[in-house]
Enzyme design. Structure first.
Site, PDB file in Angstrom:
ATOM      1  N   PRO A 129       0.652  -1.401  -0.082  1.00  0.00           N
ATOM      2  CA  PRO A 129      -0.183   0.129   0.022  1.00  0.00           C
ATOM      3  C   PRO A 129       0.909   1.423  -0.015  1.00  0.00           C
ATOM      4  CG  PRO A 129      -0.950  -1.629   1.525  1.00  0.00           C
ATOM      5  CD  PRO A 129       0.670  -1.810   0.881  1.00  0.00           C
ATOM      6  N   GLY A 130       1.518   1.330   0.630  1.00  0.00           N
ATOM      7  CA  GLY A 130       3.074   2.459   0.646  1.00  0.00           C
ATOM      8  C   GLY A 130       4.279   2.514   0.308  1.00  0.00           C
ATOM      9  N   ARG A 249       9.054  -7.413 -17.336  1.00  0.00           N
ATOM     10  CA  ARG A 249       9.042  -6.405 -18.708  1.00  0.00           C
ATOM     11  C   ARG A 249       9.219  -6.667 -19.566  1.00  0.00           C
ATOM     12  NH1 ARG A 249      12.991  -2.818 -14.300  1.00  0.00           N
ATOM     13  NH2 ARG A 249      10.705  -2.320 -12.958  1.00  0.00           N
ATOM     14  N   GLN A 285      -7.906   8.964 -46.390  1.00  0.00           N
ATOM     15  CA  GLN A 285      -5.863   9.429 -46.590  1.00  0.00           C
ATOM     16  C   GLN A 285      -5.873   9.512 -45.101  1.00  0.00           C
ATOM     17  OE1 GLN A 285      -4.871  12.128 -49.253  1.00  0.00           O
ATOM     18  NE2 GLN A 285      -4.322  10.366 -50.700  1.00  0.00           N
ATOM     19  N   ILE A 343     -10.520   5.911 -35.729  1.00  0.00           N
ATOM     20  CA  ILE A 343     -11.168   5.298 -36.432  1.00  0.00           C
ATOM     21  C   ILE A 343     -12.213   4.532 -36.798  1.00  0.00           C
ATOM     22  CG2 ILE A 343     -10.692   2.895 -38.481  1.00  0.00           C
ATOM     23  CD1 ILE A 343      -7.677   3.360 -37.758  1.00  0.00           C
ATOM     24  N   GLY A 345     -14.962   5.554 -34.900  1.00  0.00           N
ATOM     25  CA  GLY A 345     -15.274   6.896 -34.771  1.00  0.00           C
ATOM     26  C   GLY A 345     -16.336   7.172 -33.705  1.00  0.00           C
ATOM     27  N   GLU A 369       4.858  -3.397 -13.755  1.00  0.00           N
ATOM     28  CA  GLU A 369       6.098  -3.415 -13.961  1.00  0.00           C
ATOM     29  C   GLU A 369       6.868  -2.439 -14.782  1.00  0.00           C
ATOM     30  OE1 GLU A 369       6.438  -6.635 -13.464  1.00  0.00           O
ATOM     31  OE2 GLU A 369       4.349  -7.523 -13.608  1.00  0.00           O
ATOM     32  N   GLY A 370       6.785  -1.328 -13.562  1.00  0.00           N
ATOM     33  CA  GLY A 370       7.756  -0.118 -13.528  1.00  0.00           C
ATOM     34  C   GLY A 370       6.723   0.906 -14.464  1.00  0.00           C
TER      35      GLY A 370
END
Length: 391
Positions: A129-130, A249, A285, A343, A345, A369-370
């Site tokens: 928690p801390g 990671r 485009q 895309i 929308g 993981e960081g």
């Protein structure tokens, strides 16, 4: 030390089989996972039978013996489906196995490698928690048992992936008030989750990643024997944890890359089917620009993954590059899923379409993981250290 891994031809056959399994079995089951916030038991059984929980465990202990490059490809392949499917086995084959490999005694390897290869789910207890990245703030303690040669653990771990399903946890605890060198006050313990005094909180409600459960682990006067101390030596826990996080990671980076590909494939399909002004929006485009930018960034992440995992297999120190891959891939995934919503929308904002789920699921990749910010600090610190040393 070079990691040879599984025979390349056999591995390619395994990947082909896994890709079919993901598309034919896992993707159709996603709605059930989301509705129940859990993976169906039959699928868990199938994953165990496929050996997914022991991918990186040496063959002589019942695993597949994959090297890091192969492991990352499996993760990327599995991550094409809902994140829960990767999450359930990723701690086993990533952080838990890495800590066992780097730090366990031979007796600990003989006990735990066959068990996790057989499908016993593991969790990794570092965050509290801390405290998270700041080990100096860790409050969980492990004190010598006055009645024997064991230890008594007390404390709370927070946001622990797989805690509700885990059979074993690798728990980081303070064995000294403070110690030199830095972080030598932290040790690692292999703790069965059914040990007296261990309790697990209710699974947390999350923004996304349904079925990938996290919860608190509460340790109240938990007695463990002396051989629960990883490596049989105090003061090494944080070192083992940090080495394991390189692997974690890579897993998150690979997962981000696989999920970004899933989201982009979805957007490509939608753009060719959805019509506006009498033609598919894929003809416009600026839609093509978002598709092309996403393809370019996914390719870059794939190249980073290939490089960092090859370096790991050659035995190089990959701390900085694993961090860089995780930062880039997770941020890339965030950009891709944002474009995918755009895309789609208005449909991209509706829960009945996949784009909204991709957007929520991907957000955590930049945190666990960081966090991106912690890893940027770590990368810069090592750059400056190497520069000062003339490396």
């Amino acid at each position: 030390m070079i990691q040879s891994g599984m025979d390349p031809e056999l591995f390619e056959q395994f990947i082909d089989q896994l890709e079919r399994y993901v598309r034919e079995r896992l993707i159709p089951a996603e709605r059930e996972v989301i509705e129940n916030d859990s993976i169906p038991a039959p699928i868990l059984t199938e994953m165990r039978e496929m050996g997914l929980f022991g991918l990186t465990v040496p063959e002589e202990y019942g695993g597949a013996g994959l090297n890091t490059s192969q492991y990352a490809r499996v993760v990327r392949t599995m991550a094409y489906a809902a994140p829960a499917f990767r999450s359930i086995f990723s701690i086993n084959v990533g952080m838990f196995n890495s800590a066992i490999k780097n730090g366990a005694t031979e007796a600990q390897k003989a006990e735990w490698w066959p068990r996790i290869a057989g499908g016993e789910i593991a969790c990794f207890g570092l965050t509290e928690p801390g405290s998270g990245s700041d080990s100096a703030a860790m409050q969980t303690t492990a004190k010598p048992d006055p009645g024997g040669n064991g230890w008594i653990l007390n404390g709370t771990k927070r946001y622990i992936t797989n805690a509700p399903q885990a059979k074993v946890g690798l728990i980081m605890a303070r064995t000294e008030k403070e110690a030199l060198p830095k972080n030598a006050h932290v040790s690692a313990f292999i703790v069965p989750m059914d040990a007296p005094g261990v309790s697990v909180g209710s699974a947390d409600k999350k923004m996304g990643q349904s079925g990938a459960q996290i919860a608190d682990i509460i340790l109240e006067d938990v007695h463990v024997p002396g051989d629960a101390l990883l490596g049989g030596e105090t003061g090494k826990g944080f070192v083992f944890a940090m080495k394991s996080l390189d692997n974690g990671r890579i897993s998150v980076g690979a997962a981000s890359t696989g999920y970004a590909r899933r989201a982009l494939d979805s957007a490509l399909r939608y753009a060719t089917e959805r019509k506006a002004f009498g033609e598919p929006i894929a003809n416009f485009q600026l839609i093509q620009q978002m598709l092309a930018e996403s393809e370019t960034e996914i390719y870059a992440a794939e190249c980073m993954m290939a490089d960092v995992t090859a370096r790991a297999d050659r035995g190089e120190n990959i701390l900085r590059k694993a961090a860089a891959f995780k930062v880039f891939a997770s941020e890339m995934c965030g950009r891709v899923v944002d474009r995918v919503v755009q895309i789609y929308g208005g449909a991209g904002y509706l829960a009945e379409y996949d784009a909204e789920r991709f957007f929520r699921d991907a957000r955590i990749y930049r945190i666990y993981e960081g966090t991106t910010q912690i890893l940027q600090l770590q990368i810069a610190k090592h750059m400056l250290r190497d520069f000062a040393a003339g490396v």
